[in-house]
Motif scaffolding. Structure first.
Motif, PDB file in Angstrom:
ATOM      1  N   GLU A  65       0.832  -1.204   0.000  1.00 51.81           N
ATOM      2  CA  GLU A  65       0.000   0.000   0.000  1.00 51.81           C
ATOM      3  C   GLU A  65       0.866   1.253   0.000  1.00 51.81           C
ATOM      4  O   GLU A  65       1.880   1.323   0.698  1.00 51.81           O
ATOM      5  N   LEU A  66       0.445   2.230  -0.769  1.00 52.77           N
ATOM      6  CA  LEU A  66       1.160   3.498  -0.855  1.00 52.77           C
ATOM      7  C   LEU A  66       0.424   4.590  -0.084  1.00 52.77           C
ATOM      8  O   LEU A  66      -0.808   4.603  -0.046  1.00 52.77           O
ATOM      9  N   LYS A  67       1.208   5.514   0.500  1.00 52.87           N
ATOM     10  CA  LYS A  67       0.658   6.703   1.133  1.00 52.87           C
ATOM     11  C   LYS A  67       1.569   7.880   0.823  1.00 52.87           C
ATOM     12  O   LYS A  67       2.749   7.703   0.497  1.00 52.87           O
ATOM     13  N   LEU A  68       1.008   9.075   0.895  1.00 49.12           N
ATOM     14  CA  LEU A  68       1.808  10.285   0.776  1.00 49.12           C
ATOM     15  C   LEU A  68       2.250  10.689   2.172  1.00 49.12           C
ATOM     16  O   LEU A  68       1.428  10.786   3.082  1.00 49.12           O
ATOM     17  N   ILE A  69       3.540  10.901   2.342  1.00 55.16           N
ATOM     18  CA  ILE A  69       4.073  11.192   3.665  1.00 55.16           C
ATOM     19  C   ILE A  69       4.704  12.585   3.677  1.00 55.16           C
ATOM     20  O   ILE A  69       5.519  12.920   2.816  1.00 55.16           O
ATOM     21  N   GLU A  70       4.295  13.386   4.643  1.00 61.68           N
ATOM     22  CA  GLU A  70       4.763  14.766   4.761  1.00 61.68           C
ATOM     23  C   GLU A  70       5.992  14.816   5.648  1.00 61.68           C
ATOM     24  O   GLU A  70       6.013  14.284   6.756  1.00 61.68           O
ATOM     25  N   LEU A  71       7.038  15.489   5.141  1.00 59.48           N
ATOM     26  CA  LEU A  71       8.250  15.720   5.926  1.00 59.48           C
ATOM     27  C   LEU A  71       8.327  17.185   6.313  1.00 59.48           C
ATOM     28  O   LEU A  71       8.261  18.071   5.450  1.00 59.48           O
ATOM     29  N   PRO A  92      11.451  18.467   1.944  1.00 62.82           N
ATOM     30  CA  PRO A  92      10.291  18.870   2.742  1.00 62.82           C
ATOM     31  C   PRO A  92       9.023  18.791   1.902  1.00 62.82           C
ATOM     32  O   PRO A  92       9.056  18.937   0.681  1.00 62.82           O
ATOM     33  N   GLY A  93       7.911  18.572   2.569  1.00 61.82           N
ATOM     34  CA  GLY A  93       6.645  18.441   1.848  1.00 61.82           C
ATOM     35  C   GLY A  93       6.319  16.989   1.584  1.00 61.82           C
ATOM     36  O   GLY A  93       6.673  16.097   2.356  1.00 61.82           O
ATOM     37  N   LEU A  94       5.622  16.744   0.472  1.00 61.68           N
ATOM     38  CA  LEU A  94       5.122  15.406   0.181  1.00 61.68           C
ATOM     39  C   LEU A  94       6.199  14.502  -0.402  1.00 61.68           C
ATOM     40  O   LEU A  94       6.923  14.879  -1.328  1.00 61.68           O
ATOM     41  N   ASN A  95       6.270  13.289   0.136  1.00 59.54           N
ATOM     42  CA  ASN A  95       7.123  12.225  -0.362  1.00 59.54           C
ATOM     43  C   ASN A  95       6.269  10.966  -0.464  1.00 59.54           C
ATOM     44  O   ASN A  95       5.070  11.004  -0.172  1.00 59.54           O
ATOM     45  N   LEU A  96       6.854   9.875  -0.888  1.00 56.73           N
ATOM     46  CA  LEU A  96       6.060   8.671  -1.130  1.00 56.73           C
ATOM     47  C   LEU A  96       6.461   7.559  -0.183  1.00 56.73           C
ATOM     48  O   LEU A  96       7.634   7.176  -0.095  1.00 56.73           O
ATOM     49  N   ALA A  97       5.457   7.010   0.530  1.00 56.65           N
ATOM     50  CA  ALA A  97       5.674   5.944   1.502  1.00 56.65           C
ATOM     51  C   ALA A  97       5.023   4.656   1.017  1.00 56.65           C
ATOM     52  O   ALA A  97       3.876   4.658   0.567  1.00 56.65           O
ATOM     53  N   SER A  98       5.773   3.579   1.109  1.00 57.76           N
ATOM     54  CA  SER A  98       5.271   2.252   0.761  1.00 57.76           C
ATOM     55  C   SER A  98       5.267   1.396   2.017  1.00 57.76           C
ATOM     56  O   SER A  98       6.255   1.376   2.769  1.00 57.76           O
TER      57      SER A  98
END
Length: 255
Positions: A65-71, A92-98
């Motif tokens: 599953e993928l999510k958008l992760i904020e740094l 910083p900002g949106l990155n991609l989390a698996s």
């Protein structure tokens, strides 16, 4: 839309990947393998990850599953590794989390023999998305709870680094594919999967990409136009002549 979460702790680098992804904990108490927008390959890698992984899911192939992760801009300032700290500061900002699959093992083609139907579907899918990064040297397949999961599609859709090179009929060389020795039903797999690739599905998977990762793409006047280009390309590749993929030689044939 992909769920949005916030990063809380950087755990460890995943040095197998050239873009230096990392294991990160988030405020939903989950643990993720994260690819960072500040990596040298840039945001297009994250775009490819979303489109291809979600398309695979829509076709019945397993992928985490993928999510958008904020740094936060201060995330990782205490990271002692200078290379990693520079990467986190640039992301910083949106990155991609698996979703991190604990205890998963890398697929080993010498000891695991997937059935011909599965191998053929994965090989055809990789041909569809121009994925050159599932070879015996780097399978990008995980075995978890007895199932095979597809990971790491950042090298796919490589034409988007130069849209002028986008050719829906560009041949795909399957000779180096890790599942080629087992993929003896490629034509049947293609007929089945192509029938599931609708504009509705492609509209959905491309809609999951954040606008900010598509804005300012050279040659396009909007994020919507970029999404449409992906949809048009994959539609033509799936439903056109499909001469781009030849069935790989069976073991013992050729050479």
């Amino acid at each position: 839309m992909l769920e949005r979460i916030n990063a809380t702790r950087y755990v460890a680098p995943l040095r197998e990947g050239g873009s230096l992804p990392g294991v990160v904990e988030a405020d939903d108490l989950g643990t993720y393998a994260v690819k960072f927008r500040g990596a040298g390959q840039g945001r297009r890698v994250l775009v490819a990850e979303i489109i291809c992984a979600e398309l695979a899911r829509g076709l019945g192939l397993r992928t985490p599953e993928l999510k958008l992760i904020e740094l936060d801009s201060q995330f990782g300032v205490r990271e002692p590794d200078e290379e990693i700290q520079d990467l986190l500061k640039a992301s910083p900002g949106l990155n991609l989390a698996s979703d991190f699959l604990p205890g998963a093992l890398g697929f080993e083609p010498l000891t695991s023999a997937p059935d011909a139907g599965f191998a053929s579907r994965v090989l055809w899918f990789d041909g569809l998305i121009h994925n050159v990064d599932r070879s015996w040297r780097n399978p990008n397949l995980l075995v978890w709870h007895g199932d095979i999961w597809l990971i790491d599609h950042g090298a796919a859709l490589w034409f988007h680094h130069n849209w002028k090179s986008a050719d829906p009929q560009r041949p795909f060389d399957a000779g180096d594919h890790v599942l080629a020795p087992f993929a003896t039903e490629v034509e049947a797999a293609g007929d089945d999967l192509a029938g599931k690739i609708t504009r509705e599905l492609l509209d959905h998977v491309t809609s999951l990409v954040p606008d900010e990762w598509l804005d300012d793409e050279p040659g396009f006047d909007s994020a919507r136009a970029v999404r449409q280009a992906y949809v048009d390309h994959l539609t033509e590749r799936a439903h056109g002549p499909r001469a781009w993929l030849k069935a790989p030689a069976r073991r013992g044939e050729g050479g």
